[in-house]
Scaffold this motif. Structure first.
Motif, PDB file in Angstrom:
ATOM      1  N   ALA A   1      62.418  41.328  37.436  1.00 33.65           N
ATOM      2  CA  ALA A   1      63.287  40.914  38.528  1.00 33.65           C
ATOM      3  C   ALA A   1      63.091  41.768  39.757  1.00 33.65           C
ATOM      4  O   ALA A   1      63.234  42.982  39.710  1.00 33.65           O
ATOM      5  CB  ALA A   1      64.733  40.993  38.071  1.00 33.65           C
ATOM      6  N   PHE A   2      62.770  41.155  40.794  1.00 32.39           N
ATOM      7  CA  PHE A   2      62.715  41.856  42.078  1.00 32.39           C
ATOM      8  C   PHE A   2      62.814  40.802  43.175  1.00 32.39           C
ATOM      9  O   PHE A   2      62.528  39.636  42.959  1.00 32.39           O
ATOM     10  CB  PHE A   2      61.436  42.676  42.242  1.00 32.39           C
ATOM     11  CG  PHE A   2      60.215  41.947  41.813  1.00 32.39           C
ATOM     12  CD1 PHE A   2      59.735  42.081  40.512  1.00 32.39           C
ATOM     13  CD2 PHE A   2      59.518  41.114  42.694  1.00 32.39           C
ATOM     14  CE1 PHE A   2      58.587  41.410  40.110  1.00 32.39           C
ATOM     15  CE2 PHE A   2      58.385  40.437  42.292  1.00 32.39           C
ATOM     16  CZ  PHE A   2      57.907  40.593  40.997  1.00 32.39           C
ATOM     17  N   LEU A   3      63.232  41.219  44.279  1.00 32.84           N
ATOM     18  CA  LEU A   3      63.322  40.288  45.394  1.00 32.84           C
ATOM     19  C   LEU A   3      61.956  40.203  46.056  1.00 32.84           C
ATOM     20  O   LEU A   3      61.415  41.198  46.518  1.00 32.84           O
ATOM     21  CB  LEU A   3      64.350  40.798  46.417  1.00 32.84           C
ATOM     22  CG  LEU A   3      65.810  40.693  45.960  1.00 32.84           C
ATOM     23  CD1 LEU A   3      66.717  41.366  46.979  1.00 32.84           C
ATOM     24  CD2 LEU A   3      66.207  39.247  45.803  1.00 32.84           C
TER      25      LEU A   3
ATOM     26  N   THR B   1      61.648  34.506  45.802  1.00 34.55           N
ATOM     27  CA  THR B   1      63.106  34.544  45.676  1.00 34.55           C
ATOM     28  C   THR B   1      63.763  34.156  46.981  1.00 34.55           C
ATOM     29  O   THR B   1      64.717  33.386  47.026  1.00 34.55           O
ATOM     30  CB  THR B   1      63.598  35.952  45.280  1.00 34.55           C
ATOM     31  OG1 THR B   1      62.611  36.594  44.497  1.00 34.55           O
ATOM     32  CG2 THR B   1      64.893  35.858  44.509  1.00 34.55           C
ATOM     33  N   PHE B   2      63.252  34.716  48.076  1.00 35.89           N
ATOM     34  CA  PHE B   2      63.809  34.377  49.384  1.00 35.89           C
ATOM     35  C   PHE B   2      63.568  32.924  49.740  1.00 35.89           C
ATOM     36  O   PHE B   2      64.389  32.275  50.382  1.00 35.89           O
ATOM     37  CB  PHE B   2      63.244  35.298  50.472  1.00 35.89           C
ATOM     38  CG  PHE B   2      63.932  36.626  50.506  1.00 35.89           C
ATOM     39  CD1 PHE B   2      63.270  37.793  50.141  1.00 35.89           C
ATOM     40  CD2 PHE B   2      65.277  36.710  50.863  1.00 35.89           C
ATOM     41  CE1 PHE B   2      63.931  39.009  50.163  1.00 35.89           C
ATOM     42  CE2 PHE B   2      65.938  37.921  50.880  1.00 35.89           C
ATOM     43  CZ  PHE B   2      65.267  39.074  50.523  1.00 35.89           C
TER      44      PHE B   2
ATOM     45  N   LEU C   1      70.328  36.458  39.506  1.00 39.24           N
ATOM     46  CA  LEU C   1      71.054  37.717  39.320  1.00 39.24           C
ATOM     47  C   LEU C   1      70.754  38.688  40.463  1.00 39.24           C
ATOM     48  O   LEU C   1      71.643  39.372  40.975  1.00 39.24           O
ATOM     49  CB  LEU C   1      70.694  38.348  37.971  1.00 39.24           C
ATOM     50  CG  LEU C   1      71.247  37.610  36.746  1.00 39.24           C
ATOM     51  CD1 LEU C   1      70.682  38.201  35.459  1.00 39.24           C
ATOM     52  CD2 LEU C   1      72.770  37.670  36.731  1.00 39.24           C
ATOM     53  N   MET C   2      69.493  38.719  40.879  1.00 40.70           N
ATOM     54  CA  MET C   2      69.116  39.583  42.003  1.00 40.70           C
ATOM     55  C   MET C   2      69.789  39.099  43.277  1.00 40.70           C
ATOM     56  O   MET C   2      70.264  39.891  44.082  1.00 40.70           O
ATOM     57  CB  MET C   2      67.588  39.593  42.182  1.00 40.70           C
ATOM     58  CG  MET C   2      66.877  40.411  41.133  1.00 40.70           C
ATOM     59  SD  MET C   2      67.547  42.093  40.944  1.00 40.70           S
ATOM     60  CE  MET C   2      67.156  42.794  42.530  1.00 40.70           C
ATOM     61  N   LEU C   3      69.823  37.791  43.446  1.00 40.84           N
ATOM     62  CA  LEU C   3      70.452  37.257  44.661  1.00 40.84           C
ATOM     63  C   LEU C   3      71.939  37.565  44.657  1.00 40.84           C
ATOM     64  O   LEU C   3      72.548  37.800  45.709  1.00 40.84           O
ATOM     65  CB  LEU C   3      70.211  35.741  44.750  1.00 40.84           C
ATOM     66  CG  LEU C   3      68.786  35.332  45.130  1.00 40.84           C
ATOM     67  CD1 LEU C   3      68.613  33.823  45.028  1.00 40.84           C
ATOM     68  CD2 LEU C   3      68.450  35.816  46.536  1.00 40.84           C
ATOM     69  N   GLN C   4      72.511  37.558  43.477  1.00 37.54           N
ATOM     70  CA  GLN C   4      73.932  37.895  43.402  1.00 37.54           C
ATOM     71  C   GLN C   4      74.122  39.362  43.729  1.00 37.54           C
ATOM     72  O   GLN C   4      75.043  39.743  44.456  1.00 37.54           O
ATOM     73  CB  GLN C   4      74.492  37.575  42.002  1.00 37.54           C
ATOM     74  CG  GLN C   4      75.721  38.415  41.680  1.00 37.54           C
ATOM     75  CD  GLN C   4      76.787  37.731  40.895  1.00 37.54           C
ATOM     76  OE1 GLN C   4      77.396  36.753  41.359  1.00 37.54           O
ATOM     77  NE2 GLN C   4      77.056  38.241  39.706  1.00 37.54           N
TER      78      GLN C   4
END
Lengths: 81, 351, 688
Positions: A6-8, A12-13, A54-57
């Motif tokens: 998990a990483f941004l 993800t963006f 989860l990362m976005l949260q």
């Protein structure tokens, strides 16, 4: 999180942008898990969807209700800018 | 503090433990109050060979037996008063209606418990612990007490004492059942209401299997499952039970998994068996539970009903009780139930 | 191997095998409310379950049978806790001062009743919808979920507490609120008088369901649903006889008050539910308001089809998946051919088999009669008319022979017209049951051979459970329980008739078992059912087989008994039995399927709870036929049993049931009035 998946990143963006567009078009930003998988699939984003959300949260871009339950019971709210 | 460890198991929100002992040195039983039901069986007084009651008060429930003036009953009354004197504990008799008038009695007992909580309760104005001698107590009262304690949350822990009995050898099923019956739902243990998707009946049987047939007609279950108490102490009772089980199996076409033998006086054994059965029923089943065997079944069934809202607990109210003698065989069981959601459970002396 | 015809297990892992029958399909498409009447074992619960959407979507075999869903069904079973729950609430919510004013109390009771019922229905509805959404059977969006929940709360469920933050308000959350509210309001009444009263909010009966149905309908789209029009909401409630008579009227009133796509399906034991009255003055339910399906008076052919399909279905699903490819016909409903396996046997076929297989006494006489019949018919009938008598079949015409032997010899001399021939045919057809018994008697058989597809289906008396019991016995004898599952494949695939002796033993065992079951059940204080069955069993058998020559004609079809309820009730009261005891005995016997009520018109609109009902027509369940030796068909003719005799049988019990039957038989046969009770004979010349 432990496997460092998990990483941004750009994908993800990208997902976030699409979610925002979707919310703007529909007039509201509340989504079920399968609505998001559809959006992600249509963009052919190769993400781990759960980790990304989860990362976005964590980054406060979305809010997830029902985290302790199965994916099918999640409700994801796209936060306003 | 004793050196031996006591093993607890958790069922629902209750911690449960049990032990069985033979006559010998008495052990101390501490509680806010003790409740005893006056009866005609000589095993009523058996607990004096096992326990030293250290309680605020002994409350004896007199189900309108004074006027009857039955020698066996009066003898027990006398013994109880003597015990109280020996232990230095006040014995208060509460006169109630005959035991079959359970609704009126329960109302009276409700008030009584409130009063007792005020005067003897050692936890914030409520009863921390109540000892119940249940050897001769009708099942519906045992079950109601558990409901009041753990569903209404009025008592933080309960301890039941039970003396195993010796029945004469010439018993037939007539000795177990008493007349035409009514079936009622135990107050507070009616489950989540009257609508479900399937109906089943779970029965803890005793010497007389006929005792629940009327219930089948009322409930109309699609499946019936049995718990059969085995004690290896009385071959005659075992034979009787075998007969009854065979009869039920045949008429209701029970399959192997629907008849389970269990240790007659084991609380955990009963709870485990009940839970196993419950796991097999759907989440929207209405599970009617009825028990007619040793009192521990009544305790187990009530504990079950407190933790699973599918359970509707049924009891039988006979038209009368025949006075039969049951003497103690020397073995005494103690069953302890503690409410883990109560802050009182963390106080010293609770466990 | 478990017997596939054994009782269903309702376990989480292995759902009962449900079949979406023609009846289910009919009910699912009905645009009116449907009332379904049936005894225990009639299959009414299975029918309702098969209409429940959650059940259908959880059970692949059922889903495959149903296809696209044109309705959304929620299923409930009422039980005996329901009534006291409502009564308790009523006690607590209705102020003491008006409690004795019926006119004031009833509307309030109705409000409380419907408030609870509607909320429980909606609770389940919302819960099931959320579950189906999670399982992707429904496809509505999260935003729609929230909007509907908010709208419902605003419009009709405003008394349910809402969380402070509404961003995630959902149908599921609303449902949780309803559960808590109902618990606090209704279950709390059991603890203390005031605890629930403050929270209770009355609603207009019907309003909750109507609004919820409207709001939810747009959400019902998904892969399993037929998208062409708005689906019906089927509210499926089983065991409605658990309601008190007044509550039944409340339910009927509620049925009337709900509109639009809300359709109720109420199941109950026939005779124990008031299908007519509501609490609205002058407004009863008529056939315009609801359909009534009576499972006990279903067409025999429909029942026969049901038996075929259910046997095949159960066998098919009892087979492990990997063996299904070994089936000759790999289809759940046609894998097993019941008709072939039991045999399409006429009475003549059966008698022929018995005669061929053994050295029974009386064979010569029977054969002679059959041969005489064959000769008579070929001589006196025109060739064209002979065809209907199937004289060229392998079996001799024993039934015809026996029937003709009863006829006036004068008739037999003249040639017969076409009309005569038809009459004769009909008359003989009606004597099949009697001919069967008579032939068995003549052959001195110990156990009569009630075998073959037609007889076994008839013995089941439109009771699917009884049919399954008989099949269970047959299966047990054909496929031992320790068998290799491959034996099951053989059993299913075979088209050969199961050996008649095996069938005979199975049928007799099932008949015996039904009686044993009854006896085992009886508490010493509740012997009435056993006595009634034994007594009526012996009586029916005697009435059907023994006769003085001149009474020959009606005997075969006797076996319906008329009892005067009013007179019986007053006699019973004089015996100081608890009032209502008689009704309870009769009701229980009917509910358990030991006796059948037959109303003169053949319909089931009789409300026996109504104390004004004056008489009852009853007969024994046909599954007792093999045990007592009466006919597998009918009966059609009525005899009146004096009230005093019935009361004596059930309550005073001076005699054994067998002796009682003897005495009543003599009384009935002796009375000359008996002849007038015969139904009009189709073959009039018999009476000359």
């Amino acid at each position: 999180m432990s496997n460092g998946k998990a990483f941004l990143n750009n994908d993800t963006f990208d997902l976030m942008r699409r979610l925002r567009d979707h919310a703007t078009r529909r007039g509201n930003g509340l989504l079920f898990w399968d609505e998001i998988t559809e959006i992600a699939a249509s963009a052919e984003l190769g993400l781990d969807l759960e980790d990304s959300l989860l990362m976005l949260q964590a980054a406060r871009f979305v809010e997830i209700d029902g985290l302790t339950k199965a994916n099918s019971a999640w409700r994801i709210k796209v936060r306003d800018e | 503090m004793t050196a031996s460890t006591v093993e607890y198991r958790v069922f629902g929100h209750l911690a449960v433990t049990e032990k069985a002992r033979d006559a010998g040195t008495c052990e101390t039983m501490e509680a806010d109050i003790a409740i005893v039901a006056l009866g005609w069986e000589t095993r009523f007084a058996a607990f004096e060979n096992h326990l030293d009651l250290k309680v605020g008060k002994i409350v004896v429930l007199d189900f309108a037996l004074k006027e009857a003036n039955v020698p066996a009953v009066e003898e027990n009354r006398r013994k109880l008063i003597a015990m109280g004197t020996r232990w230095g504990v006040e014995v208060t008799a509460i006169t109630l209606e005959p035991s079959i008038e359970y609704q009126k009695n329960i109302n009276l007992l409700d008030h009584l418990l409130t009063q007792m909580a005020a005067s003897c309760g050692s936890y914030e104005g409520s009863l921390r612990k109540v000892f119940v001698e249940c050897s001769t107590m009708p099942r519906i009262y045992i079950q109601w007490l558990i409901a009041v304690a753990f569903k209404k949350m009025s008592i933080q822990s309960l301890e039941f004492g039970y003396a195993e009995g010796i029945y004469g050898n010439a018993i037939g099923k007539e000795d177990f059942s008493s007349g035409l019956d009514r079936y009622v739902t135990v107050p507070h243990l009616q489950g989540s209401g009257g609508m479900g998707e399937e109906k089943v009946l779970l029965v803890g049987i005793g010497g007389d299997a006929d005792v629940f047939y009327g219930l089948i007609d009322i409930v109309s279950p699609e499946r019936i499952s049995l718990l059969v108490p085995r004690s290896e102490k009385n071959a005659h009772i075992d034979a009787l039970l075998d007969q009854q089980v065979a009869k039920v199996r045949e008429t209701h076409r029970l399959e192997d998994g629907e008849v389970r033998d269990i240790q007659a006086f084991g609380l955990m054994a009963h709870l485990d068996a009940f839970e196993t059965y419950l796991d097999g029923f759907g989440s929207r089943a209405v599970v009617n539970v009825f028990v007619s065997g040793p009192k521990v079944q009544a305790i187990a069934a009530a504990v079950l009903a407190c933790s699973d809202s599918r359970v509707h607990l049924k009891a039988r109210i006979p038209t009368s009780y025949a006075h039969r003698e049951v003497s103690a065989n020397g073995r005494y069981h103690i069953y302890r139930l503690i409410d883990l959601t109560s802050p009182a459970c963390s106080l010293p002396g609770t466990f | 191997m478990e017997n596939p015809f054994g009782p269903n297990r309702i376990e989480y892992e292995s759902r009962p095998i449900l079949w979406f029958s023609q009846k289910s399909a009919l009910i699912s498409a009905a645009a009116k409310p449907v009332f379904v009447a049936g005894t225990r074992g009639s299959g009414k619960t299975s029918i309702l379950r098969s209409l429940s959407t959650v059940h259908i979507l959880e059970d692949k075999s059922l889903a495959d049978q149903v296809g696209k869903l044109g309705w959304y069904g929620v299923f409930f079973q009422l039980n005996e806790t329901f009534s006291p729950l409502i009564d308790n609430a009523v006690l607590n919510l209705i102020p003491e001062r008006i409690r004795f004013d019926t006119a004031a109390v009833i509307p309030r009771q109705f409000v409380i009743f419907s408030h609870y019922l509607e909320l429980k229905i909606v609770e389940r509805l919302l819960e099931s919808i959320s579950q189906l959404r999670r399982d992707s059977h429904l496809k509505y969006r999260a935003s729609e979920d929230r909007d509907v929940a908010l709208a419902l709360h605003r419009e009709v469920l405003h008394f349910i507490p809402q969380p402070a933050r509404l961003d995630f308000f959902s149908i599921d959350e609303l449902r949780g609120g309803i559960t808590r509210y109902v618990d606090e309001c209704f279950n709390a009444f059991f603890f203390a008088a005031d605890e629930g009263a403050t929270g209770f909010r009355a609603t207009d009966p019907g309003a909750i369901i109507n609004k919820v149905a409207t709001a939810i309908t747009p959400l019902l789209n998904g892969p399993s649903f037929a998208g062409d029009r708005a689906p019906f909401f089927k509210i499926l409630i089983d065991d409605c006889e658990a309601l008190t008579p007044l509550q039944q009227q409340f339910l009927n009133t509620l049925v009337r008050k709900t509109r639009g796509n809300v359709k109720w399906v109420l199941a109950y034991i026939g005779g124990l539910y008031d299908t007519i009255r509501t609490i609205i003055p002058g407004q009863s339910l008529s056939n315009a308001d609801r359909d009534v399906e009576n499972l006990d008076s279903v067409d025999p052919r429909e029942f026969a089809t049901l038996c075929e399909n259910v046997s095949s279905l159960r066998l098919y699903y009892a087979l492990p998946d990997h063996l299904r490819s070994d089936l000759k016909r790999n289809d759940a409903l046609s894998a097993f051919s019941l008709k072939n396996r039991l045999g399409r046997l006429s009475v003549n076929d059966i008698i022929e088999r018995v005669i061929i297989s053994g050295h029974s006494e009386g064979r010569e006489e029977l054969v002679a009669l059959a041969d005489a019949a064959r000769e008579f018919l070929s001589v006196n009938l025109r060739t064209a008319d002979q065809q209907q008598f199937l004289l060229d079949r392998k079996a001799r015409p024993y039934a015809e022979g026996l029937a003709l032997a009863l006829m006036n010899p004068e008739i037999k001399r003249r040639p017969m017209s076409k009309a005569d021939a038809s009459n004769l045919k009909r008359s003989i057809a009606r004597k099949q049951g009697w001919a069967f018994l008579k032939a068995c008697q003549m052959l001195r058989l110990h156990d009569y051979p009630y075998v073959g597809h037609q007889i076994i289906t008839s013995l089941s008396d439109v009771c699917i459970r009884d049919f399954l019991d008989i099949m269970g016995e047959i299966f047990r004898r054909s496929v031992p329980s320790s068998s290799d599952p491959r034996k099951l494949v053989e059993f299913i695939n075979s088209d050969l008739q199961i050996h008649l002796e095996q069938q005979r033993q199975a049928v007799n065992a099932a008949s015996q078992r039904k009686l044993d079951g009854l006896q085992a059940l009886s508490h010493p204080y509740e012997e009435e059912s056993v006595r009634m069955v034994r007594a009526l069993g012996y009586l029916t058998a005697r009435l059907q087989t023994e006769f003085a020559e001149e009474n020959a004609l009606g005997t075969t079809e006797r076996g319906i008994f008329r009892v005067d309820l009013k007179e019986m009730r007053s006699l019973v009261n004089r015996l100081e039995q608890p009032s209502g005891k008689l009704d309870e005995v009769l009701r229980r016997a009917e509910r358990d399927g030991f006796i059948r009520e037959v109303s003169a018109a053949g319909n089931f609109e009789v409300d026996r709870a109504d104390p004004a009902s004056k008489e009852m027509l009853i007969r024994l369940h046909r599954r007792f036929a093999p045990y007592f030796g009466f006919s597998y068909r009918g009966p059609y003719e009525i005899n009146t049993i004096p009230a005093a005799q019935m009361v004596d049988l059930l309550f005073t019990r001076h005699r054994l049931p067998e002796d009682w039957a003897d005495s009543v038989f003599k009384e009935l046969v002796a009375r000359p009035a008996l002849k007038t009770e015969f139904q009009h004979s189709l073959f009039e010349s018999d009476l000359e």
